[in-house]
Design a protein around this motif. Structure first.
Motif, PDB file in Angstrom:
ATOM      1  N   ILE A  59      -5.621  -6.472   7.389  1.00 45.03           N
ATOM      2  CA  ILE A  59      -5.318  -7.542   8.350  1.00 45.03           C
ATOM      3  C   ILE A  59      -3.820  -7.774   8.475  1.00 45.03           C
ATOM      4  CG2 ILE A  59      -5.576 -10.010   8.803  1.00 45.03           C
ATOM      5  CD1 ILE A  59      -8.377  -9.792   7.507  1.00 45.03           C
ATOM      6  N   VAL A  60      -3.095  -7.727   7.356  1.00 41.44           N
ATOM      7  CA  VAL A  60      -1.647  -7.951   7.391  1.00 41.44           C
ATOM      8  C   VAL A  60      -0.963  -6.889   8.243  1.00 41.44           C
ATOM      9  CG1 VAL A  60       0.467  -7.862   5.999  1.00 41.44           C
ATOM     10  CG2 VAL A  60      -1.477  -9.233   5.238  1.00 41.44           C
ATOM     11  N   GLY A  61      -1.359  -5.639   8.077  1.00 40.20           N
ATOM     12  CA  GLY A  61      -0.760  -4.573   8.872  1.00 40.20           C
ATOM     13  C   GLY A  61      -1.236  -4.586  10.310  1.00 40.20           C
ATOM     14  N   GLY A  62      -2.484  -4.929  10.512  1.00 46.61           N
ATOM     15  CA  GLY A  62      -3.084  -4.898  11.844  1.00 46.61           C
ATOM     16  C   GLY A  62      -4.405  -4.170  11.762  1.00 46.61           C
ATOM     17  N   LEU A  63      -5.488  -4.901  11.842  1.00 49.19           N
ATOM     18  CA  LEU A  63      -6.820  -4.354  11.558  1.00 49.19           C
ATOM     19  C   LEU A  63      -7.254  -3.278  12.542  1.00 49.19           C
ATOM     20  CD1 LEU A  63      -9.112  -4.650   9.554  1.00 49.19           C
ATOM     21  CD2 LEU A  63     -10.049  -6.500  10.930  1.00 49.19           C
ATOM     22  N   SER A  64      -6.597  -3.211  13.695  1.00 50.44           N
ATOM     23  CA  SER A  64      -7.027  -2.274  14.740  1.00 50.44           C
ATOM     24  C   SER A  64      -6.181  -1.014  14.804  1.00 50.44           C
ATOM     25  CB  SER A  64      -7.009  -2.974  16.110  1.00 50.44           C
ATOM     26  OG  SER A  64      -7.901  -4.068  16.121  1.00 50.44           O
ATOM     27  N   THR A  65      -5.375  -0.765  13.796  1.00 45.08           N
ATOM     28  CA  THR A  65      -4.528   0.420  13.825  1.00 45.08           C
ATOM     29  C   THR A  65      -4.375   1.020  12.433  1.00 45.08           C
ATOM     30  OG1 THR A  65      -2.232   1.158  14.111  1.00 45.08           O
ATOM     31  CG2 THR A  65      -2.570  -1.194  13.810  1.00 45.08           C
ATOM     32  N   ILE A  66      -4.413   2.326  12.359  1.00 43.36           N
ATOM     33  CA  ILE A  66      -4.258   3.016  11.084  1.00 43.36           C
ATOM     34  C   ILE A  66      -2.842   2.836  10.547  1.00 43.36           C
ATOM     35  CG2 ILE A  66      -4.236   5.306   9.991  1.00 43.36           C
ATOM     36  CD1 ILE A  66      -6.533   6.042  11.916  1.00 43.36           C
ATOM     37  N   TYR A  67      -1.867   2.807  11.463  1.00 45.05           N
ATOM     38  CA  TYR A  67      -0.486   2.555  11.030  1.00 45.05           C
ATOM     39  C   TYR A  67      -0.394   1.205  10.311  1.00 45.05           C
ATOM     40  CZ  TYR A  67       0.767   6.384  14.185  1.00 45.05           C
ATOM     41  OH  TYR A  67       0.856   7.606  14.796  1.00 45.05           O
ATOM     42  N   GLY A  68      -1.136   0.235  10.808  1.00 48.43           N
ATOM     43  CA  GLY A  68      -1.155  -1.086  10.187  1.00 48.43           C
ATOM     44  C   GLY A  68      -1.750  -1.044   8.790  1.00 48.43           C
ATOM     45  N   ALA A  69      -2.780  -0.217   8.607  1.00 51.92           N
ATOM     46  CA  ALA A  69      -3.401  -0.081   7.283  1.00 51.92           C
ATOM     47  C   ALA A  69      -2.411   0.492   6.275  1.00 51.92           C
ATOM     48  CB  ALA A  69      -4.640   0.805   7.380  1.00 51.92           C
ATOM     49  N   ILE A  70      -1.606   1.439   6.734  1.00 48.25           N
ATOM     50  CA  ILE A  70      -0.601   2.040   5.846  1.00 48.25           C
ATOM     51  C   ILE A  70       0.456   1.000   5.478  1.00 48.25           C
ATOM     52  CG2 ILE A  70       1.162   3.835   5.640  1.00 48.25           C
ATOM     53  CD1 ILE A  70      -0.477   5.411   7.793  1.00 48.25           C
ATOM     54  N   LEU A  71       0.971   0.311   6.502  1.00 48.71           N
ATOM     55  CA  LEU A  71       1.998  -0.710   6.261  1.00 48.71           C
ATOM     56  C   LEU A  71       1.455  -1.828   5.376  1.00 48.71           C
ATOM     57  CD1 LEU A  71       4.772  -1.965   6.857  1.00 48.71           C
ATOM     58  CD2 LEU A  71       3.802  -2.922   8.966  1.00 48.71           C
ATOM     59  N   GLY A  72       0.281  -2.328   5.709  1.00 48.33           N
ATOM     60  CA  GLY A  72      -0.319  -3.415   4.938  1.00 48.33           C
ATOM     61  C   GLY A  72      -0.678  -3.004   3.532  1.00 48.33           C
ATOM     62  N   GLY A  73      -1.143  -1.772   3.364  1.00 49.51           N
ATOM     63  CA  GLY A  73      -1.515  -1.282   2.040  1.00 49.51           C
ATOM     64  C   GLY A  73      -0.339  -1.295   1.077  1.00 49.51           C
ATOM     65  N   TYR A  74       0.792  -0.807   1.546  1.00 52.38           N
ATOM     66  CA  TYR A  74       1.964  -0.774   0.670  1.00 52.38           C
ATOM     67  C   TYR A  74       2.592  -2.154   0.497  1.00 52.38           C
ATOM     68  CZ  TYR A  74       1.835   4.251   0.226  1.00 52.38           C
ATOM     69  OH  TYR A  74       1.438   5.526  -0.103  1.00 52.38           O
ATOM     70  N   LEU A  75       2.591  -2.953   1.553  1.00 51.66           N
ATOM     71  CA  LEU A  75       3.166  -4.294   1.447  1.00 51.66           C
ATOM     72  C   LEU A  75       2.372  -5.158   0.471  1.00 51.66           C
ATOM     73  CD1 LEU A  75       5.147  -6.476   2.375  1.00 51.66           C
ATOM     74  CD2 LEU A  75       3.603  -6.975   4.274  1.00 51.66           C
ATOM     75  N   VAL A  76       1.066  -5.202   0.636  1.00 50.19           N
ATOM     76  CA  VAL A  76       0.215  -6.023  -0.228  1.00 50.19           C
ATOM     77  C   VAL A  76       0.147  -5.431  -1.637  1.00 50.19           C
ATOM     78  CG1 VAL A  76      -2.140  -6.857  -0.605  1.00 50.19           C
ATOM     79  CG2 VAL A  76      -1.146  -6.938   1.679  1.00 50.19           C
ATOM     80  N   GLY A  77       0.006  -4.109  -1.741  1.00 56.70           N
ATOM     81  CA  GLY A  77      -0.099  -3.469  -3.042  1.00 56.70           C
ATOM     82  C   GLY A  77       1.132  -3.679  -3.907  1.00 56.70           C
ATOM     83  N   LEU A  78       2.293  -3.477  -3.327  1.00 52.83           N
ATOM     84  CA  LEU A  78       3.534  -3.671  -4.081  1.00 52.83           C
ATOM     85  C   LEU A  78       3.766  -5.151  -4.382  1.00 52.83           C
ATOM     86  CD1 LEU A  78       5.861  -1.145  -2.198  1.00 52.83           C
ATOM     87  CD2 LEU A  78       4.885  -0.880  -4.483  1.00 52.83           C
ATOM     88  N   SER A  79       3.432  -6.010  -3.427  1.00 52.51           N
ATOM     89  CA  SER A  79       3.646  -7.452  -3.620  1.00 52.51           C
ATOM     90  C   SER A  79       2.775  -7.993  -4.744  1.00 52.51           C
ATOM     91  CB  SER A  79       3.349  -8.209  -2.324  1.00 52.51           C
ATOM     92  OG  SER A  79       4.234  -7.833  -1.298  1.00 52.51           O
ATOM     93  N   GLU A  80       1.513  -7.591  -4.768  1.00 47.19           N
ATOM     94  CA  GLU A  80       0.610  -8.072  -5.822  1.00 47.19           C
ATOM     95  C   GLU A  80       1.167  -7.783  -7.208  1.00 47.19           C
ATOM     96  OE1 GLU A  80      -3.519  -7.265  -6.143  1.00 47.19           O
ATOM     97  OE2 GLU A  80      -3.933  -7.758  -4.047  1.00 47.19           O
ATOM     98  N   SER A  81       1.670  -6.582  -7.395  1.00 50.71           N
ATOM     99  CA  SER A  81       2.158  -6.187  -8.716  1.00 50.71           C
ATOM    100  C   SER A  81       3.517  -6.796  -9.026  1.00 50.71           C
ATOM    101  CB  SER A  81       2.245  -4.656  -8.797  1.00 50.71           C
ATOM    102  OG  SER A  81       0.988  -4.067  -8.564  1.00 50.71           O
TER     103      SER A  81
END
Length: 306
Positions: free
Chosen positions: A233-255
């Motif tokens: 959702i953070v990256g943009g649920l309707s785009t694969i580019y959003g999944a990549i951006l959101g995955g790294y943003l949320v993943g790195l932020s959590e840790s």
């Protein structure tokens, strides 16, 4: 500190794979899959089964089997749960609740699977990890290399499929406008089925690598689904580019953010890692509902240009 950064990158790699998995099926069927975490965890248990039963020299050899197992779960989810409801013209809300119910079923099946495996291998299989079984190459943990390679190869395969093959063109057409695609002769049903197969396969890949990072147990899927949705959702649920951006943003932020907060407020903060992803998710929904990829960043960069 380097260990923290390495683990943060590994987690972000795996979360990106799972966010892509969720996004693929959402684009094709418009259904938020609440069972995505269980797809991965069930595949983790299957990897553990293959490693122990066949006495592989390394759990990495279980990865192809986990990918295939994840693909089977993805296809089964669509054929057994979603397709019958879609034929009855069920609403998105009903389909979403169906995936939540399916997640609970998978959770029960994982429990049965782990109990049966415990009897088979004559050892407790309710929780496990592969951390001590990992290798190092030039001082770099194998899971860091393999998870990064997994993301790179998965993205290369995905983009080659979508942009360099006729079937990929048909998939993109059905994603953008299913009704028009069907009129133009595209078999939308096939593209939907394949998207769930692909989603399950990516989840299986992430699931096979997850035990190299952390201990895996039956409820792990319910714990990571929050992060998966936040990333998508953070990256943009309707785009694969959003999944990549959101995955790294949320993943790195959590840790990294959680670690920083623990330095300020104490180690007890580490229990609330999901609060970081939830905070990012809420802020995104409040200010950028369609995700970061929906923002015209060029306009803002132009404004701030000296």
């Amino acid at each position: 500190m380097s260990l923290l950064v390495n683990n943060a990158i590994i987690y972000a790699n795996l979360l990106t794979l799972l966010a892509i998995s969720l996004t693929i099926t959402y684009i094709t069927t418009s259904v938020p899959n609440f069972a995505q975490g269980s797809f991965a965890v069930f595949s983790s248990y299957f990897a553990y089964l293959m490693y122990t039963v066949f006495s592989f020299p390394t759990p990495y050899l279980s990865i192809p089997f986990s990918i295939a197992f994840g693909a089977v779960i993805g296809v089964s989810t669509y054929l057994l749960v979603l397709k019958p409801l879609i034929k009855k013209e069920a609403s998105i809300l009903i389909l979403m609740i169906a995936t939540l119910s399916w997640d609970l079923i998978l959770f029960g099946l994982i429990g049965i699977f782990s109990e049966s495996m415990s009897k088979l291998i004559k050892a407790d299989a309710s929780k496990f990890n592969f951390i001590s079984l990992d290798f190092k190459l030039a001082g770099i943990k194998g899971i860091l290399l393999s998870s990064t390679l997994a993301v790179v190869l998965s993205l290369a395969l995905l983009f080659f499929l979508l942009y360099k093959t006729k079937f990929g063109v048909a998939m993109r057409a059905s994603m953008e406008n299913p009704s028009l695609a069907e009129i133009m002769g595209v078999n939308v049903e096939t593209t939907r089925l394949f998207s769930w197969l692909l989603s399950g396969a990516f989840s299986g890949l992430a699931g096979a690598l997850l035990p190299f990072l952390q201990e895996t147990f039956q409820a792990t899927g319910q714990m990571i689904i929050v992060s998966i949705f936040a990333a998508s959702i953070v990256g943009g649920l309707s785009t694969i580019y959003g999944a990549i951006l959101g995955g790294y943003l949320v993943g790195l932020s959590e840790s990294l953010v959680t670690f920083w907060l623990s330095k300020v407020f104490g180690m007890s903060v580490l229990v609330y890692t999901k609060a970081v992803s939830l905070t990012i998710l809420i802020l995104t929904l409040l200010f950028i509902p369609k995700g970061l990829t929906s923002v015209n960043w060029r306009r803002y960069l132009w404004r701030w240009k000296p």
